[in-house]
Design a protein around this motif. Structure first.
Motif, PDB file in Angstrom:
ATOM      1  N   ASN A 731      53.193  37.033  24.284  1.00 23.62           N
ATOM      2  CA  ASN A 731      52.717  37.707  25.304  1.00 23.62           C
ATOM      3  C   ASN A 731      51.273  37.586  25.603  1.00 23.62           C
ATOM      4  OD1 ASN A 731      55.114  39.373  25.028  1.00 23.62           O
ATOM      5  ND2 ASN A 731      54.191  40.959  23.937  1.00 23.62           N
ATOM      6  N   GLN A 732      51.038  37.248  26.798  1.00 25.50           N
ATOM      7  CA  GLN A 732      49.691  37.048  27.301  1.00 25.50           C
ATOM      8  C   GLN A 732      48.966  38.305  27.941  1.00 25.50           C
ATOM      9  OE1 GLN A 732      46.867  36.231  26.736  1.00 25.50           O
ATOM     10  NE2 GLN A 732      46.871  33.872  27.429  1.00 25.50           N
ATOM     11  N   ASN A 733      48.327  38.954  26.910  1.00 27.00           N
ATOM     12  CA  ASN A 733      47.564  40.347  27.192  1.00 27.00           C
ATOM     13  C   ASN A 733      46.187  39.915  27.418  1.00 27.00           C
ATOM     14  OD1 ASN A 733      49.837  42.138  26.119  1.00 27.00           O
ATOM     15  ND2 ASN A 733      49.491  41.094  24.289  1.00 27.00           N
ATOM     16  N   HIS A 734      45.621  38.712  27.365  1.00 21.50           N
ATOM     17  CA  HIS A 734      44.300  38.392  27.569  1.00 21.50           C
ATOM     18  C   HIS A 734      44.355  37.794  28.629  1.00 21.50           C
ATOM     19  CE1 HIS A 734      43.465  38.878  22.983  1.00 21.50           C
ATOM     20  NE2 HIS A 734      43.891  39.932  23.494  1.00 21.50           N
ATOM     21  N   TYR A 744      49.901  40.715  33.558  1.00 21.75           N
ATOM     22  CA  TYR A 744      50.558  40.521  32.165  1.00 21.75           C
ATOM     23  C   TYR A 744      51.571  39.668  32.239  1.00 21.75           C
ATOM     24  CZ  TYR A 744      53.589  41.845  28.184  1.00 21.75           C
ATOM     25  OH  TYR A 744      54.271  41.851  27.196  1.00 21.75           O
ATOM     26  N   LYS A 746      54.985  38.350  29.911  1.00 29.27           N
ATOM     27  CA  LYS A 746      55.760  38.676  28.707  1.00 29.27           C
ATOM     28  C   LYS A 746      56.241  37.214  28.020  1.00 29.27           C
ATOM     29  CE  LYS A 746      60.299  40.704  27.246  1.00 29.27           C
ATOM     30  NZ  LYS A 746      61.641  41.161  27.795  1.00 29.27           N
ATOM     31  N   ASN A 786      52.758  32.095  32.139  1.00 29.73           N
ATOM     32  CA  ASN A 786      51.646  32.661  32.772  1.00 29.73           C
ATOM     33  C   ASN A 786      50.752  31.690  33.540  1.00 29.73           C
ATOM     34  OD1 ASN A 786      50.324  31.259  30.401  1.00 29.73           O
ATOM     35  ND2 ASN A 786      48.529  32.606  30.906  1.00 29.73           N
TER      36      ASN A 786
END
Length: 821
Positions: A731-734, A744, A746, A786
């Motif tokens: 996951n790319q939360n940053h 965001y 997934k 992303n």
């Protein structure tokens, strides 16, 4: 007397021809035949490659004693002294030993002169042609991504991939073709790498600042794509024919490569054609306007003499690439197409794209056409114990983006970029064990808009020059190298006016003195950017197999044209760019440390880095005071460039298992991680975590591949290999969330598999076939990367099926066959 003279001439000629001999034999490794090894007779320009059974033969060698060199990738070179006789053929069987590691491999990128990989403290990864071929892809950058941890790409469909290294991309990554820097409007999101994927024989990737030897635009690193030249016997035509097919987008690729060498001369030529219709996935079906049609031509001629070598090369690239915009019917989510100009266009009334259009190879009216031409020469001249290396190149990039549905022949963007590359360096004779190189290199560039209607950047002139000093020395087990560089870049443009065409209503460039009623879109500008960069590093050889590396480097990059000069719509990106002419150059200070172990049963490569950047430039969406997106051109987003301090840090770990007791089995594993922190404290204090991170940062990436390589022969089949791999992204939360620049993403895992083998017809002397079958995304997973720009191509706030934006490619099965002759 005349008769006696003729007789004497005939006798002399026969005697001359009689004084030649033949060298033939076989090359082995681990008591098994070694194919495609190179055997060269020093001082004669003669050589040969071994066939699939390890045999070679070199004819017409003048009688005498010679040094014979036998080389093959992955094996230690062997040099023998052999006397060639005119009476009987000389037969030699030669055994090569495997290199203890890849560390003895020679690289040419990121250094002043060719050097062994082990002695270079800068992180460099090499991909061979075999590794590139085993990753069947739509473009060469995708193959590099699969083979080099820490490399990612911003994509716009399957044929457009812009490389990023450790979270940095665009003009910060310098792409080279055969050592000549690639120039083709790198600033655009949808501007890919204009290089023939089938013509590359080797890729060398520098991870980290390489400004020392390349100057501005190498802040993040370098990808050097080195063309493939088929090797064969002297005086014989050699080559390959490639056929490639992908099931997902119907991509059909064909390529023909030819080579010929005689005495000291080598010639190579390649022609390639690719075409594809729209790609598909299980969420979107066929994604409208993602097809393409591409043609490539390239040629190289090289001569090697006692004084050095000289090489001239030329390439031609022509690509028609469709432009997706993501418009859909709001209920059915089927793709629609624009049929009216922006003023009369209603997104909700666009017609739905037919099934025939989605699967057609015909290029849609809304597309971009990119033509890239290159002519270059590289030379090396020996000067006693030193040498002088020179290169000179000319490139022209012509880019047209067609975005007017009512007048499809009218280009919205039409720019012509001309670039002259130059490089001169003197490798001084070693003094006191110190190898020193001094040099100067840079570019001269002009960019001009033609008959267009949109003007995102002005017409500019750019001159770039840099001088450097590089030195290296070994102290026992320690290799030290480093240097310093000074760069100067001058960029300027005149007032650029944009008015309206009275007949069409479209925008057009207005030239002095006829600028009445026109808008001054780009006021004149002139500025000189200067920067000092440098590098210092060392390699500590714990043993032949174990190394410690450390390097500290100061990188430099001048702002690119969009960052300082943009003020308009880029039709292909659907983005209005707004630059800032007050930006300062970027300066980075990066520390790298690495541990490398090439052991009998495993390879371990661990690399960590920390990079602090001053004046970091990034693009961000623009919202108004009410939090609504700023729309300057309807249907297009608006991005404004920002500048602040930044920090990027992360690591890559590679662990490859290849037990000696099971030589046919290997398990390759890699992990890459990078975090990008925005250090604009005022912005963070105002908006909190939404502005904490940098945009375009890839998430944690883990790749594992189980490989089987069977060296034995099974009837007609040999070199059987199979691969099963898992490719996972967390996951790319940053992400940079301010003004919804990014959202965001997934995580997902893709499973891929591949099979390869070689067929050698029994009666064919040198002809053989290679076959590759590959299945990507076997389980047809629906995912959005992303760094996929199509993720943000969405016209509606909500979707009836819960999915917004465009998804990446679904399951794809590829078939590739290569005939070598």
């Amino acid at each position: 007397m005349r008769t006696l003279f003729l007789l004497f001439s005939l006798l002399a000629t026969n005697t001359l021809f009689a004084q030649t001999g033949v060298l033939k034999g076989r090359v082995l490794a681990n008591n098994l035949p070694l194919s495609y090894a190179s055997v060269n007779v020093k001082g004669t320009g003669k050589g040969a490659s071994t066939n699939t059974k390890g045999y070679f033969e070199i004819k017409n060698i003048p009688a005498g004693t010679y040094g014979i060199t036998i080389t093959s990738i992955g094996y230690e070179a062997e040099t023998l002294s052999i006397t060639i006789s005119a009476d009987n053929p000389v037969v030699h069987d030669i055994s090569l030993k495997e290199k203890p590691s890849k560390l003895n491999e020679v690289v040419v990128t990121g250094v002043s002169r060719a050097t062994q990989l082990r002695s270079n403290p800068v992180p460099i990864t090499v991909m061979s042609k075999k590794e590139i071929e085993q990753h069947v892809n739509n473009n060469i950058i995708d193959a590099v991504i699969k083979g080099v941890p820490g490399v990612s790409a911003v994509t716009t469909g399957p044929n457009i991939s812009k490389p990023f290294i450790r979270g940095l991309g665009y003009n910060r990554v310098l792409t080279l073709y055969d050592g000549i820097r690639q120039e083709g409007q790198q600033w655009g999101d949808e501007h890919g790498i204009e290089i023939d994927q089938y013509g590359i024989g080797r890729a060398e990737v520098v991870k980290g600042p390489a400004s020392l030897t390349y100057g501005s635009d190498a802040l993040a690193g370098v990808i050097n794509l080195i063309p493939y030249i088929p090797n064969g016997d002297d005086g014989k035509l050699n080559g390959d024919v490639i056929a490639d097919y992908h099931t997902n987008n119907g991509m059909v690729g064909t390529s023909v490569g030819l080579s010929y060498k005689k005495n000291n001369w080598k010639y190579a030529f390649r022609a390639t054609a690719k075409t594809a219709h729209d790609y598909q996935n299980k969420i979107d079906g066929f994604v409208y306007n993602t097809g393409y049609r591409e043609f490539n031509l390239s040629g190289i001629a090289r001569v090697d003499k006692s004084w050095g070598y000289s090489q001239i090369g030329a390439t031609l690239y022509d690509n028609r690439q469709e432009i997706p915009d993501g418009s859909r019917d709001s209920l059915s989510r089927r793709f629609t197409k624009q049929t009216y100009e922006a003023g009369q266009d209603d997104i909700k009334s666009r017609p739905i794209v037919s099934g025939d259009e989605l699967s057609s190879y015909r290029i849609a009216p809304l597309h971009q056409r990119i033509q890239h031409y290159r002519l270059y020469t590289s030379n090396s001249f020996k000067t006693g114990d030193g040498s002088v290396n020179t290169s000179l190149g000319f490139q022209q990039s012509i880019r047209r983006e067609y975005n007017h549905p009512t007048v499809p022949e009218q280009a919205g963007l039409y720019v012509v970029l001309n670039t002259i590359n130059y490089d001169v360096r003197y490798n001084l004779p070693a003094f006191g064990g110190v190898e020193t190189t001094i040099g100067v290199n840079g570019i001269y560039q002009t960019n001009r808009s033609k008959a267009a209607t949109d003007f995102p950047i002005p017409d500019y002139n750019l001159f770039d020059a840099g001088s450097f000093l590089f030195a290296k020395k070994s102290f026992g087990r320690i290799d030290v190298s480093g240097g310093i560089r000074y760069d100067n870049r001058h960029i300027s443009w005149n007032n650029f006016y944009v008015g309206a065409d009275a007949q069409t209503g479209f925008g057009k460039q207005a030239l002095l003195p006829d600028t009445a009623g026109a808008n001054l879109q780009f006021p004149s500008f002139k500025h000189t950017y200067q920067g000092i960069s440098g590098s210092l590093g060392l390699t500590y050889n714990l043993s032949d197999r174990l190394l410690l590396k450390a390097n500290i480097a100061r990188g430099y990059r001048a702002p690119n044209i969009t960052e300082i000069g943009s003020n308009g719509l880029d039709p292909g990106a659907h983005i209005v760019y707004l630059g800032n002419r007050s930006f300062n150059p970027e300066f980075s200070l990066q520390q790298d440390i690495g541990f490398i172990a090439y052991l009998p049963d495993m390879d371990i490569v661990a690399e960590a880095f920390n990079n602090n950047i001053d004046n970091y430039i990034y693009q961000a969406k623009v919202n108004d005071a009410d939090g609504n997106p700023v729309i300057i051109v309807p249907g297009n987003s608006t991005y404004q460039y920002q500048q602040s301090k930044a920090r990027l840090y992360g690591a890559e770990l590679t662990l490859n298992l290849h037990p000696q007791s099971i030589k046919w089995l290997a398990l390759d594993n890699s992990i890459a991680w990078v975090t990008g922190i925005n250090k604009n404290q005022q912005l963070i204090a105002r908006y909190g975590n939404a502005a904490k991170y940098l945009p375009f940062i890839p998430p944690l990436h883990i790749r594992s591949a189980l490989k089987l390589n069977l060296p034995s022969t099974y009837g007609l089949f040999t070199k059987l290999n199979a691969r099963l791999e898992a490719d996972s992204y967390a996951n790319q939360n940053h992400f940079y969330a301010l003004d919804n620049t990014e959202t965001y993403t997934k995580g997902y895992t893709l499973f891929n598999a591949g099979l390869g083998f070689t067929i050698k017809p029994a009666k064919a002397a040198t002809c053989f076939y290679e076959f590759f079958i590959q299945a990507d995304n076997i389980f047809d997973t629906a995912y959005q990367a992303n760094l996929n720009r199509l993720k943000y191509f969405e016209y509606y706030q909500a979707s009836p099926n819960g999915h917004t934006g465009i998804y990446n490619m679904g399951r794809n099965i590829s078939f590739k066959a290569i005939l070598h002759f």
